[in-house]
Enzyme design. Structure first.
Site: not given
Length: 102
Positions: A22, A30
């Site tokens: 969590h 990219d």
């Protein structure tokens, strides 16, 4: 031997996904993203598009149910248009997880 894992998921990425909990975040970016500057751990996936990687990752792990927003996309600036691919990212996330909160 593990079965049912996308071949796009490298052993290093599988290990990182297994170690997530969590509040942990995963950035799929990219080549223009300054990963080495911003990331604690960088796992390259050269030649794999964002859509394919998001689909592969979300086939293995759920979106965080405790996060206010559990899918974030880069902000645009200077009036740039919203990239069309973002709708595809949301569709992929929704396909895998009804808990999508963006």
């Amino acid at each position: 031997m593990l079965k049912g894992i996308s071949p796009l998921i490298s052993p290093a990425l599988l290990k990182a996904l297994c170690e997530m909990g969590h509040g942990d975040e995963l950035v799929i970016a990219d080549g223009n993203f300054p990963s080495e500057t911003n990331g604690q751990r960088v796992i390259r996936a050269d030649g794999i598009g964002g859509e394919e990687m998001l689909d592969a990752v979300l086939s293995l792990i759920p979106l965080d149910t405790y996060a206010t927003e559990n899918l974030l996309l880069m902000q645009t600036t200077n009036g740039d248009p919203t990239p069309e691919i973002w709708d595809k990212y949301f569709a992929i996330a929704k396909k895998h997880d009804d808990n999508l909160r963006a």
